[in-house]
Design an enzyme around this catalytic site. Structure first.
Site, PDB file in Angstrom:
ATOM      1  CG  ASP A  41      -0.803   6.939   2.317  1.00  0.00           C
ATOM      2  OD1 ASP A  41      -1.387   7.723   1.818  1.00  0.00           O
ATOM      3  OD2 ASP A  41      -1.038   6.856   3.677  1.00  0.00           O
ATOM      4  CG  ASP A  57      -8.152   7.623   5.799  1.00  0.00           C
ATOM      5  OD1 ASP A  57      -7.891   7.895   4.660  1.00  0.00           O
ATOM      6  OD2 ASP A  57      -7.407   7.655   6.889  1.00  0.00           O
ATOM      7  CD1 TRP A 108      -6.141   8.962   1.074  1.00  0.00           C
ATOM      8  CD2 TRP A 108      -4.990  10.754   0.556  1.00  0.00           C
ATOM      9  NE1 TRP A 108      -4.898   9.047   1.686  1.00  0.00           N
ATOM     10  CE2 TRP A 108      -4.393  10.183   1.447  1.00  0.00           C
ATOM     11  CE3 TRP A 108      -4.556  11.647  -0.112  1.00  0.00           C
ATOM     12  CZ2 TRP A 108      -2.934  10.687   1.722  1.00  0.00           C
ATOM     13  CZ3 TRP A 108      -3.331  12.256   0.075  1.00  0.00           C
ATOM     14  CH2 TRP A 108      -2.522  11.838   1.075  1.00  0.00           C
ATOM     15  CE  LYS A 134      -3.324   2.367   3.130  1.00  0.00           C
ATOM     16  NZ  LYS A 134      -4.383   2.207   4.099  1.00  0.00           N
TER      17      LYS A 134
HETATM   18  C1  GAL Z   1      -3.842   7.482   5.530  1.00  0.00           C
HETATM   19  C2  GAL Z   1      -4.496   6.471   4.607  1.00  0.00           C
HETATM   20  C3  GAL Z   1      -4.840   5.435   5.581  1.00  0.00           C
HETATM   21  C4  GAL Z   1      -3.734   4.932   6.569  1.00  0.00           C
HETATM   22  C5  GAL Z   1      -3.037   6.155   7.034  1.00  0.00           C
HETATM   23  C6  GAL Z   1      -1.975   5.867   7.908  1.00  0.00           C
HETATM   24  O1  GAL Z   1      -3.245   8.550   4.232  1.00  0.00           O
HETATM   25  O2  GAL Z   1      -5.515   6.892   3.859  1.00  0.00           O
HETATM   26  O3  GAL Z   1      -5.726   4.446   5.078  1.00  0.00           O
HETATM   27  O4  GAL Z   1      -2.974   4.325   5.856  1.00  0.00           O
HETATM   28  O5  GAL Z   1      -2.658   7.178   5.992  1.00  0.00           O
HETATM   29  O6  GAL Z   1      -1.127   6.904   8.503  1.00  0.00           O
END
Ligand code: GAL
Length: 461
Positions: free
Chosen positions: A134, A191, A171, A132
Site C-alpha cells: 500500500d 477503494d 490508487w 499487497k
Molecule cells: C487502503 C487500501 C484498501 C485497504 C486499506 C487498509 O489504502 O486501498 O484496499 O488495504 O488501505 O488500511
C-alpha cells in the site's frame, strides 16, 4: 536481472481479501482460517479462488526493537504469521499479506519504509505467496518517488528467491502506464465500496487496456458481493454486473466479502465458470469499450488523504473527527477572543481555509455515476471468439445494441455467421448472429434498471 517473478501472477489473481469483510476489528488468525475453510466448503476454492490475503491490521503498531526493524504480528495473530501460512498451505490455498511503502500502513500499523530487505525476508520465511503493498504515509507522493519505493520492495522480494505475486496499491491510474515490470497488478483507482466507485474504476480502466498484459494487470479493487454483513456491498443485481465487468476487464478476482457470509446467489455469481474462463483466458488481453453513450471521462489523481479514496466507514470517522475538531476550535475561539484582534482574525482564517479545503476535496473526489450504456469486448484465445459485455450504469431498464460498427470494433467480420452464448444463463441463443449486411447486423441485450450487465460469447462453431 528481472526481479518480478514470472512463475506467478501471469493471469489475474483469484481469492479472498480480508479488508471489506473484517476491517481491523475482526481480522485474526481464527477469522482468516474460518474464511479459508468457507472458501473450500462453498466450492470457491475449487473454482480457482486460492489466495487468502490478510489485509491491514495483522501487524503491530511498532517494529520490533531489534537492529533490523522486523515486523511483528499483532495480538490477533498470537501464533505468528508463519502459522497462518502453514495452515493455508495445508489446505492447498495460498497466503497473501499486506504491507505499506510508507512509515505506517493506512490503519496506522508499522510501515516498511527503509526496512524493505528485512521485511521481504520475513515474508519469504513465513511462506507468503502474495504481497499487497500500500501507499499510506509515504513521503514520496509523486510518480518518480512512488515508483522507486515500489521497486525497492519488488527487488527485495525478488532477491529472496521466493515467487511472490507483487500487487501495488497506490490508487492511481498512472501505475498502469509507468513501468512494465513494476508489479503483477496495480490498483488504478480509489477503494471500491459502492456502485459509483465501480463506475469510476471501470471508466478509468477503460483507457488503460493497452497497458495490461500477461503478468501485468490493472486492479480496480475488490469484488463487493451482496452480503449486508460486509462493510461494503452492492445490490445482488449490481454485484453480478460488477463480476461480469471484472471478468471482461481481466481484473484480479478478489472477493471482499467473507466467503462464510455468501448467499447462494453470490456463490452462483462467483463460481460462474464461463465468466471465470473469460477472465482467465490465456491471451490475457483486457476488454475494451466498443460502444458507449457515456460522457468523456477525465482521469483523477487519488491521494490517500482524499476522503473518497478511503473506505466509506473510515471517511465517516474522519468527517466526525474534523467536525469534533471544529467544535473544539469554535469553543476555544471565545478564549482566543480575549487576545488581540489580529490573532482572532488569523486563527479564523486558518480554520476557514482548512474546512473550505476539506469541503472542496470532498466535492472533487465524490464518485459520480452517469445513466449511460456501454458495450465492452474482449478477444479470447484461438477459436473461443470474443466476449461481449452489455452494461447499463444507471437509470431505467433499457435495450443496448451493438451495431455493425460496434461488432466490427469487437473483432467480428463482415460476411460471417456466429453463434452467441449467454454466459450468465449458460445457454446458446437460438438465432445465429449473421454479419452479412452493415445496416441490419447487430446484437442487443435488454438490461434492468439501476445498473445491470449481460455477458455473451460470440464464436464460430
Ligand atoms: C487502503 C487500501 C484498501 C485497504 C486499506 C487498509 O489504502 O486501498 O484496499 O488495504 O488501505 O488500511
Amino acid at each position: 536481472m528481472v526481479l518480478l517473478s514470472s512463475a506467478v501472477g501471469q493471469l489475474p489473481a483469484m481469492g479472498f481479501n480480508t479488508w471489506n469483510a473484517f476491517r481491523c476489528d475482526n481480522v485474526s488468525s481464527a477469522s482468516v482460517l474460518g474464511a479459508a475453510d468457507a472458501l473450500i466448503e462453498s466450492g470457491l476454492a475449487r473454482a480457482g479462488y486460492r489466495y487468502v490475503n490478510v489485509d491491514d491490521c495483522w501487524s503491530s503498531l511498532a517494529l520490533a526493537d531489534d537492529m533490523e526493524g522486523s515486523l511483528v504480528a499483532a495480538d490477533n495473530f498470537p501464533e505468528g504469521m508463519a502459522y497462518v501460512g502453514e495452515e493455508l498451505h495445508r489446505r492447498d490455498l495460498l497466503f497473501g499479506l499486506y504491507a505499506d511503502r510508507g512509515f505506517r500502513t493506512c490503519a496506522g500499523r508499522a510501515g516498511s519504509r527503509g526496512r524493505e530487505k528485512r521485511h521481504a525476508q520475513q515474508f519469504a520465511e513465513w511462506g507468503v505467496d502474495y504481497l499487497k503493498y500500500d501507499s499510506c504515509y509515504a513521503p514520496n507522493f509523486f510518480r518518480k518517488g512512488a515508483i522507486k519505493d515500489y521497486k525497492r520492495m519488488r527487488n527485495a522480494l525478488g532477491k529472496t528467491g521466493r515467487d511472490v505475486l507483487f500487487s501495488a496499491c497506490g490508487w492511481n491510474w498512472w501505475y498502469a502506464v509507468v513501468e512494465p515490470k513494476l508489479a503483477h497488478s496495480a490498483r488504478i483507482a480509489a477503494d471500491c465500496d459502492e456502485w459509483a466507485n465501480v463506475y469510476e474504476a471501470s471508466r478509468t480502466n477503460e483507457v488503460l487496456g493497452a497497458f495490461a498484459r500477461r503478468g501485468k494487470f490493472n486492479d480496480p479493487d475488490m469484488l463487493l458481493g451482496s452480503s449486508p454483513r460486509a462493510a461494503a456491498y452492492l445490490s445482488p443485481q449490481r454485484s453480478r454486473a460488477q463480476f461480469a465487468l471484472w471478468g471482461i476487464m481481466t481484473a484480479p478476482l478478489l472477493l471482499g466479502v467473507n466467503p462464510y457470509d455468501l448467499s447462494q446467489y453470490d456463490i452462483e455469481t462467483y463460481t460462474n465458470e464461463e465468466i471465470i474462463a473469460v477472465n482467465q483466458d490465456p491471451v490475457a488481453r483486457q476488454g475494451v469499450v466498443v460502444f458507449s453513450t457515456c460522457p468523456d471521462w477525465k482521469l483523477k489523481d487519488y491521494w490517500w488523504c482524499s476522503p473518497w479514496s478511503m473506505p466509506a466507514d473510515v471517511r465517516r470517522d474522519w468527517t466526525k473527527m474534523l467536525l469534533t475538531l471544529a467544535a473544539i476550535c469554535l469553543l476555544s475561539r471565545s478564549l482566543i477572543a480575549r487576545r488581540p484582534r489580529l490573532r482572532v482574525r488569523s486563527v479564523s482564517f486558518v480554520l476557514f481555509s482548512i474546512f473550505a479545503g476539506y469541503a472542496g476535496v470532498l466535492q472533487y473526489y465524490k464518485p459520480t455515476l452517469h445513466a449511460c450504456t456501454q458495450v465492452w469486448a474482449k478477444p479470447l484465445s484461438e477459436d473461443r471468439g470474443v466476449a461481449l459485455l452489455f452494461v447499463s450504469w444507471d437509470g431505467p431498464s433499457t435495450n443496448v445494441t451493438c451495431d455493425f460498427d460496434c461488432l466490427y470494433h469487437a473483432g467480428l467480420s463482415l460476411g460471417e455467421s456466429y453463434s452467441v452464448r449467454d454466459l450468465q444463463n449458460h445457454v446458446d441463443l437460438d438465432a445465429p448472429l449473421d454479419i452479412f449486411d452493415k445496416t441490419y447486423s447487430s446484437l442487443s441485450a435488454s438490461l434492468s434498471a439501476d445498473g445491470d450487465a449481460k455477458m455473451f460469447r460470440v464464436f464460430q462453431p
